[in-house]
Design a protein around this motif. Sequence first.
Motif, PDB file in Angstrom:
ATOM      1  N   TYR A  82       0.891  -0.780   0.071  1.00  0.00           N
ATOM      2  CA  TYR A  82      -0.101  -0.026   0.154  1.00  0.00           C
ATOM      3  C   TYR A  82       0.912   1.037   0.023  1.00  0.00           C
ATOM      4  N   HIS A  83       0.879   2.058  -1.069  1.00  0.00           N
ATOM      5  CA  HIS A  83       1.619   3.279  -1.183  1.00  0.00           C
ATOM      6  C   HIS A  83       0.998   4.313  -0.658  1.00  0.00           C
ATOM      7  N   HIS A  84       1.189   5.081   0.572  1.00  0.00           N
ATOM      8  CA  HIS A  84       0.267   5.941   1.127  1.00  0.00           C
ATOM      9  C   HIS A  84       0.302   7.289   0.596  1.00  0.00           C
ATOM     10  N   ILE A  86       2.044   9.786   0.988  1.00  0.00           N
ATOM     11  CA  ILE A  86       2.448  10.898   1.868  1.00  0.00           C
ATOM     12  C   ILE A  86       3.860  10.941   2.250  1.00  0.00           C
ATOM     13  N   ARG A  87       4.694  10.165   1.788  1.00  0.00           N
ATOM     14  CA  ARG A  87       6.189  10.270   2.309  1.00  0.00           C
ATOM     15  C   ARG A  87       7.067  10.307   0.910  1.00  0.00           C
ATOM     16  N   GLY A  88       6.402  10.905   0.075  1.00  0.00           N
ATOM     17  CA  GLY A  88       7.174  11.255  -1.091  1.00  0.00           C
ATOM     18  C   GLY A  88       8.074  10.202  -1.551  1.00  0.00           C
ATOM     19  N   SER A  89       9.381  10.528  -2.058  1.00  0.00           N
ATOM     20  CA  SER A  89      10.142   9.854  -2.533  1.00  0.00           C
ATOM     21  C   SER A  89      10.475   8.467  -1.823  1.00  0.00           C
ATOM     22  N   ASP A  90      10.308   8.582  -0.607  1.00  0.00           N
ATOM     23  CA  ASP A  90      10.502   7.374   0.327  1.00  0.00           C
ATOM     24  C   ASP A  90       9.543   6.266   0.002  1.00  0.00           C
ATOM     25  N   ALA A  91       8.249   6.833  -0.040  1.00  0.00           N
ATOM     26  CA  ALA A  91       7.014   5.922  -0.414  1.00  0.00           C
ATOM     27  C   ALA A  91       7.331   5.195  -1.846  1.00  0.00           C
ATOM     28  N   ASP A  92       7.776   6.086  -2.837  1.00  0.00           N
ATOM     29  CA  ASP A  92       8.175   5.488  -4.168  1.00  0.00           C
ATOM     30  C   ASP A  92       9.401   4.509  -4.101  1.00  0.00           C
ATOM     31  N   ARG A  93      10.399   4.844  -2.996  1.00  0.00           N
ATOM     32  CA  ARG A  93      11.220   3.873  -3.108  1.00  0.00           C
ATOM     33  C   ARG A  93      11.141   2.496  -2.650  1.00  0.00           C
ATOM     34  N   ASP A  94       9.955   2.324  -1.696  1.00  0.00           N
ATOM     35  CA  ASP A  94       9.592   1.232  -0.907  1.00  0.00           C
ATOM     36  C   ASP A  94       8.787   0.344  -1.979  1.00  0.00           C
ATOM     37  N   ALA A  95       7.867   1.226  -2.676  1.00  0.00           N
ATOM     38  CA  ALA A  95       7.251   0.520  -3.822  1.00  0.00           C
ATOM     39  C   ALA A  95       7.953  -0.344  -4.669  1.00  0.00           C
ATOM     40  N   ALA A  96       8.889   0.302  -5.179  1.00  0.00           N
ATOM     41  CA  ALA A  96       9.770  -0.177  -6.243  1.00  0.00           C
ATOM     42  C   ALA A  96      10.492  -1.432  -5.682  1.00  0.00           C
ATOM     43  N   PHE A  97      10.981  -1.306  -4.268  1.00  0.00           N
ATOM     44  CA  PHE A  97      11.792  -2.342  -3.728  1.00  0.00           C
ATOM     45  C   PHE A  97      10.819  -3.515  -3.699  1.00  0.00           C
ATOM     46  N   VAL A  98       9.651  -3.446  -3.270  1.00  0.00           N
ATOM     47  CA  VAL A  98       8.576  -4.629  -3.020  1.00  0.00           C
ATOM     48  C   VAL A  98       8.311  -5.190  -4.445  1.00  0.00           C
ATOM     49  N   LYS A  99       8.236  -4.345  -5.339  1.00  0.00           N
ATOM     50  CA  LYS A  99       8.037  -4.911  -6.713  1.00  0.00           C
ATOM     51  C   LYS A  99       8.975  -5.562  -7.434  1.00  0.00           C
ATOM     52  N   SER A 100      10.247  -5.094  -7.164  1.00  0.00           N
ATOM     53  CA  SER A 100      11.471  -5.835  -7.760  1.00  0.00           C
ATOM     54  C   SER A 100      11.528  -7.231  -6.887  1.00  0.00           C
ATOM     55  N   LEU A 101      11.411  -7.178  -5.526  1.00  0.00           N
ATOM     56  CA  LEU A 101      11.772  -8.246  -4.860  1.00  0.00           C
ATOM     57  C   LEU A 101      10.727  -9.524  -5.221  1.00  0.00           C
ATOM     58  N   CYS A 102       9.452  -9.006  -5.591  1.00  0.00           N
ATOM     59  CA  CYS A 102       8.270 -10.247  -5.941  1.00  0.00           C
ATOM     60  C   CYS A 102       8.864 -10.504  -7.299  1.00  0.00           C
ATOM     61  N   ILE A 111       0.250  -2.826  -6.177  1.00  0.00           N
ATOM     62  CA  ILE A 111       0.411  -1.953  -5.376  1.00  0.00           C
ATOM     63  C   ILE A 111      -0.833  -0.850  -5.406  1.00  0.00           C
ATOM     64  N   GLY A 112      -1.291  -0.749  -4.304  1.00  0.00           N
ATOM     65  CA  GLY A 112      -2.385   0.086  -4.030  1.00  0.00           C
ATOM     66  C   GLY A 112      -2.035   1.510  -3.720  1.00  0.00           C
ATOM     67  N   GLU A 113      -2.768   2.363  -4.219  1.00  0.00           N
ATOM     68  CA  GLU A 113      -2.280   3.847  -3.968  1.00  0.00           C
ATOM     69  C   GLU A 113      -3.421   4.801  -3.094  1.00  0.00           C
ATOM     70  N   LEU A 114      -2.752   5.585  -2.225  1.00  0.00           N
ATOM     71  CA  LEU A 114      -3.862   6.255  -1.708  1.00  0.00           C
ATOM     72  C   LEU A 114      -3.795   7.853  -2.213  1.00  0.00           C
ATOM     73  N   ASP A 115      -5.019   8.468  -2.471  1.00  0.00           N
ATOM     74  CA  ASP A 115      -5.091   9.722  -3.015  1.00  0.00           C
ATOM     75  C   ASP A 115      -5.217  10.390  -1.822  1.00  0.00           C
TER      76      ASP A 115
END
Length: 274
Positions: A82-84, A86-102, A111-115
């Motif tokens: 879940y991409h919140h 609200i943490r800017g580039s840190d959230a983008d980094r986490d999402a990219a890491f999880v996607k690559s790991l999977c 990946i779910g994203e919050l508006d």
Amino acid sequence: EIHPLLKPFPKADLLPSFVDLFEQAWPAKHWIDIPIVLAVSGGSDSVALLLALAELRDRFLKANQSSHDATSRQGNLIAGHYHHGIRGSDADRDAAFVKSLCEQRGIMCEIGELDSQHLKKSPREGWESTLRKKRYAFLTKLAERNGARYVATGHTMDDQVETILHRVVRGTGLRGLSGMPRCRPLSPAVSLIRPMLTISGCAARDYLKALGVEWQTDLSNESEEFTRNRIRHDLLPLLEREFNPQAATAILRLGHLASEAQELIDAVTAETLE
């Protein structure tokens, strides 16, 4: 392309005992034939959850090739991140890491994203509680779409200790002292399960280090703004240093006894009402 934090995995016979502990807590035979959604934030606990389940899946299928089609089972594990927003580039980094790991492990990932522009909190709740509800709503819908019976999270023994202490500080009754339940319903068809509640966060991190896999760190976990962080970094170390070196074990024992007592009360109450 493999994420730069990820390194090649060693052979299965070199894996540490974390996977065996996990199997004792949640044997593969209990879930191998059903889809499971994994809540993966990119932190050490959730990454250990994903890798341990993937390893147990592979072990089980290898040992039961005659009765299971390994190819059909590749989609059994579904990671939900879940991409919140609200943490800017840190959230983008986490999402990219999880996607690559999977992708590296051959696991489906969504990946779910919050508006965040439309995010509203209840007057009685803070942002943390509101975001948690949004995250579980996303995971529940993901499970329902894929016919998954369980949403598994990486909550560990450490989280249980912090939860009980947090409730004590705020003022709680017997039910609150029980801590987080191992399993609870999210919807009529989906249950939340916490298979790592009997395993320490340290064991999860040691497991990842042995694999040569790093993880993402949420800097908000270090902020003194949140009560849970102050309990983790200040209160619990103080209790262990000044009062009881085994304070965490004592708190877990209290939670277990409270849970047993509450179950008995609930059973007697239900029988009496009937």
